[in-house]
Design a protein around this motif. Structure first.
Motif, PDB file in Angstrom:
ATOM      1  N   ASP A  39      44.149  44.497  41.248  1.00 53.91           N
ATOM      2  CA  ASP A  39      43.109  44.239  42.234  1.00 53.91           C
ATOM      3  C   ASP A  39      42.734  42.759  42.278  1.00 53.91           C
ATOM      4  OD1 ASP A  39      43.068  46.900  42.809  1.00 53.91           O
ATOM      5  OD2 ASP A  39      41.333  47.348  41.527  1.00 53.91           O
ATOM      6  N   TYR A  40      43.105  42.028  41.223  1.00 55.05           N
ATOM      7  CA  TYR A  40      42.724  40.618  41.106  1.00 55.05           C
ATOM      8  C   TYR A  40      43.943  39.691  41.029  1.00 55.05           C
ATOM      9  CZ  TYR A  40      38.433  43.021  39.854  1.00 55.05           C
ATOM     10  OH  TYR A  40      37.356  43.847  39.854  1.00 55.05           O
ATOM     11  N   PHE A  41      45.158  40.234  41.199  1.00 50.36           N
ATOM     12  CA  PHE A  41      46.377  39.429  41.157  1.00 50.36           C
ATOM     13  C   PHE A  41      47.266  39.793  42.339  1.00 50.36           C
ATOM     14  CE2 PHE A  41      45.084  38.800  36.801  1.00 50.36           C
ATOM     15  CZ  PHE A  41      45.508  37.493  36.530  1.00 50.36           C
ATOM     16  N   LYS A  54      41.080  35.088  42.049  1.00 47.32           N
ATOM     17  CA  LYS A  54      39.757  34.522  41.771  1.00 47.32           C
ATOM     18  C   LYS A  54      39.816  33.020  41.562  1.00 47.32           C
ATOM     19  CE  LYS A  54      37.302  38.248  41.974  1.00 47.32           C
ATOM     20  NZ  LYS A  54      36.260  38.408  43.008  1.00 47.32           N
ATOM     21  N   CYS A  55      40.785  32.546  40.765  1.00 47.81           N
ATOM     22  CA  CYS A  55      40.857  31.124  40.431  1.00 47.81           C
ATOM     23  C   CYS A  55      42.165  30.479  40.860  1.00 47.81           C
ATOM     24  CB  CYS A  55      40.631  30.909  38.936  1.00 47.81           C
ATOM     25  SG  CYS A  55      41.884  31.678  37.886  1.00 47.81           S
ATOM     26  N   ARG A  74      39.836  36.152  29.299  1.00 48.30           N
ATOM     27  CA  ARG A  74      39.541  34.774  28.910  1.00 48.30           C
ATOM     28  C   ARG A  74      38.783  34.007  29.984  1.00 48.30           C
ATOM     29  NH1 ARG A  74      44.194  33.782  27.938  1.00 48.30           N
ATOM     30  NH2 ARG A  74      44.856  32.676  29.829  1.00 48.30           N
ATOM     31  N   LYS A  75      39.179  34.156  31.232  1.00 46.54           N
ATOM     32  CA  LYS A  75      38.608  33.352  32.308  1.00 46.54           C
ATOM     33  C   LYS A  75      37.530  34.073  33.114  1.00 46.54           C
ATOM     34  CE  LYS A  75      41.292  29.774  31.666  1.00 46.54           C
ATOM     35  NZ  LYS A  75      40.737  28.455  31.252  1.00 46.54           N
ATOM     36  N   HIS A  76      37.600  35.388  33.176  1.00 41.02           N
ATOM     37  CA  HIS A  76      36.651  36.155  33.994  1.00 41.02           C
ATOM     38  C   HIS A  76      36.108  37.323  33.181  1.00 41.02           C
ATOM     39  CE1 HIS A  76      38.425  33.812  37.224  1.00 41.02           C
ATOM     40  NE2 HIS A  76      39.627  34.303  36.917  1.00 41.02           N
ATOM     41  N   THR A  81      37.134  43.634  29.895  1.00 41.25           N
ATOM     42  CA  THR A  81      36.537  43.981  28.622  1.00 41.25           C
ATOM     43  C   THR A  81      36.478  42.750  27.739  1.00 41.25           C
ATOM     44  OG1 THR A  81      38.698  44.599  27.811  1.00 41.25           O
ATOM     45  CG2 THR A  81      37.321  46.363  28.683  1.00 41.25           C
ATOM     46  N   ILE A  82      35.575  42.760  26.741  1.00 40.17           N
ATOM     47  CA  ILE A  82      35.492  41.653  25.812  1.00 40.17           C
ATOM     48  C   ILE A  82      36.705  41.636  24.886  1.00 40.17           C
ATOM     49  CG2 ILE A  82      34.188  40.718  23.865  1.00 40.17           C
ATOM     50  CD1 ILE A  82      32.980  40.132  26.544  1.00 40.17           C
TER      51      ILE A  82
END
Length: 608
Positions: A39-41, A54-55, A74-76, A81-82
């Motif tokens: 969903d983010y790539f 996103k970036c 790391r970036k978002h 998850t942490i």
């Protein structure tokens, strides 16, 4: 076994197909669902990389989403998850998991929430407000707000203990400090005693810290002895009892007596003293009726929305001015009322004359009296402001301010247009001489004036007080010189090597030189003369900046001892204004311990 038979059957079918001349068709792997990471790539054309929507960063991917998930973590962090998850499911599913109580992210957000509560003086119940909870949910869905009890019993006490330890370490390093104290009553009708500490750091910066905001030891007793006992407990708790140079209070007799019981020098608040002088003038029978009439007119406009709308319209300004009402407990409020009244007198007169059943406007003669009064009160307004700072040196300005007030009043006396103005000027001159000239005979204020390179001896009115202050300062310098190593002077600087060997005939000079005894008092006198012979610095230069670059340790210690004393107790007054926000309607039942912690954290946030 079933698996083996199935594979065997499949094999026979395949052979049969081959015999029939049909080619083998490869089977596709069954899909169990697309990962939420996509969903983010977006896959790149090469098929081996993907671009973050996103970036815009390009990440390697070899058919799996390990690198992509790591990038989100790391970036978002708000989208992932942490901790890295090997089985990456949909992001919406992962975001439903709340932060662990021991995670760094949870601790950071709890700390930010605590700072928000204490800095902006918000009630604990804000974490239960629907709008605030929705805002936090939108900002970070994984953050679970602590309850109001957790804030009250865990977060606030932990921050209080941490800041208290830091302040204790700072106070342990200082040599001198001053204290301001005053009492105030909360909306719950509970009386508190506030204690603030003022000192100069090694970097020659003025600092203010709140030590305590607690009730008196005996709540029903406001005697000097009870106040002294309460203050002594605070001083002993913080270990500053022997470091206090002076205690600044208002002019109340019980406060002055408490300082005597504690054997500490008392400096009455200069702003409070100036207010007493002005109130005595305004109580004069020649001015009292006029000020009462002025207050009635201001009150008329404040109570009528129609009249106030007409008043704003009559000014013909884009940003019309508002009227100000006098409050006897608020310093210089009468001056502000008179000044604003004169600035808008035309609009006031126009509205009153055109409004049925309105009050009568002031006459021309009464306006002239107000103009004289505004001229007389203006220097007192400036004097109050210049001595009320908590971040600058103010105690050294008390005596020069007194001299300036007297010079201004004397020069105005012959330029006033009314007899009422001249009488008011006479009352103000008398009050200034009677109340403010006493500061010239106080050790703290007169030594501080000498130590201020802007004033030195020129800030005094009486030459006798100058000589007395110089003697006292000389003894202080001698004491500090005796406790410290001698600083370099022209007499002990290294001499150039002689061109030829000296003849034994002059050996007696070495003997006399070795027998000379260093005079501490002589060093102090010489140091004072050198200091007084230099030109005064500009008024815009801070005395702390001047002494910061000095190499004379005795002078520096004197500066830290005397210039740390504030001229007023306005720091306590500022605390009272914040008290209305901390102990408000939403939390009027706060326990004294909670009030103390909230005040401490709010006012000492510079220690974080």
């Amino acid at each position: 076994m079933d698996k083996f038979l199935k594979s065997k059957d499949n094999g026979e079918d395949c052979d049969a197909d081959k015999e029939n001349g049909e080619e083998e068709i490869p089977r596709k792997r069954t899909k169990y669902g697309m990962s939420g990471v996509w969903d983010y790539f977006k896959k790149c054309a090469d098929g081996k990389t993907a671009k973050c929507t996103k970036c815009g960063q390009i990440c390697q991917t070899s058919g799996n989403t390990t690198n992509l998930s790591a990038h989100l973590i790391r970036k978002h962090p708000n989208l992932s998850t942490i901790e890295e998850s090997k089985a990456a499911g949909p992001i919406s599913t992962l975001l439903q998991k709340k932060y662990d109580a021991s995670s760094a992210r949870k601790k950071t957000l709890d700390s930010a929430l605590t700072t928000y509560i204490t800095s902006d003086r918000r009630p604990y119940c804000v974490v239960e407000d629907k709008g605030f909870r929705h805002l936090v949910e939108v900002l970070d869905p994984r953050y679970q707000l602590p309850s109001r009890r957790t804030l009250r019993d865990v977060c606030i006490p932990n921050l209080f203990i941490e800041m208290k330890q830091k302040l204790r370490e700072i106070l342990d390093k200082i040599e001198f400090c001053a204290v301001t104290t005053d009492g105030w009553t909360s909306k719950a009708n509970e009386n508190y005693l506030s204690v603030s500490c003022h000192f100069i750091t090694e970097e020659f910066e003025m600092r203010t810290a709140v030590l305590s905001t607690t009730k008196l030891k005996e709540e029903t007793n406001h005697s000097a002895q009870n106040i002294a006992n309460s203050l002594r407990d605070v001083f002993n708790e913080w270990g500053v009892a022997q470091k206090i140079t002076a205690i600044v209070t208002d002019n109340a007799s019980n406060m002055k007596s408490a300082c005597e019981i504690l054997s500490k020098s008392n400096v009455p608040c200069v702003a409070h003293t100036i207010n007493l002088i002005v109130q005595e003038c305004l109580a004069n029978e020649n001015l009292k009726p006029l000020l009462a009439k002025c207050k009635q007119i201001v009150g008329f406009f404040k109570s009528s929305t129609i009249a106030y709308a007409k008043f704003r319209e009559a000014q013909n300004k884009e940003n019309p001015l508002s009227l100000k009402q006098e409050c006897p407990t608020r310093w210089n409020s009468a001056y502000h009322m008179v000044k604003r009244f004169l600035e808008t007198k035309d609009a006031i007169c126009k509205v009153l004359l055109n409004t049925p059943k309105a009050l009568s406007p002031l006459s021309a003669d009464e306006i002239v009296i107000l103009e004289d009064l505004e001229k007389l009160l203006s220097p007192f307004e400036h004097a109050t402001k210049s001595t009320s700072s908590s971040s600058l040196v103010t105690v050294s300005m008390v005596i020069p301010v007194c001299c300036g007030l007297l010079h201004n009043l004397e020069s105005l006396k012959g330029n006033l247009a009314t007899e009422e103005g001249e009488r008011a000027c006479t009352i103000l001159i008398y009050g200034t001489r009677n109340r403010l000239l006493k500061y010239e005979s106080r050790s703290n204020t007169r030594i501080s004036t000498l130590l201020d390179p802007r004033f030195k001896k020129d800030g005094f009115l009486s030459p006798f007080n100058v000589s007395e202050a110089e003697k006292f300062l000389e003894s202080e310098l001698s004491m500090f010189n005796a406790l410290s190593e001698p600083h370099p002077s022209s007499s002990n600087l290294p001499a150039p090597k002689p061109a030829v060997q000296p003849h034994p005939l002059f050996d007696f000079l070495k003997k006399k030189k070795s027998e000379k005894i260093r005079s501490i008092r002589a060093d102090s006198i010489i140091g004072l003369k050198q200091y007084f012979n230099t030109e005064n610095v500009e008024p815009s230069i801070s005395p702390l900046d001047y002494w910061k670059i000095s190499t004379d340790n005795a002078f520096k210690r004197c500066v830290k001892k005397f210039l740390c004393v504030p001229a007023t107790s306005t720091e306590s007054e500022r605390m009272f204004s914040k008290a209305g926000h901390i102990v408000n309607e939403k939390r009027s039942c706060l326990k004294p311990q909670q009030v103390d912690m909230l005040f401490f954290i709010n006012k000492n946030d510079w220690t974080k």
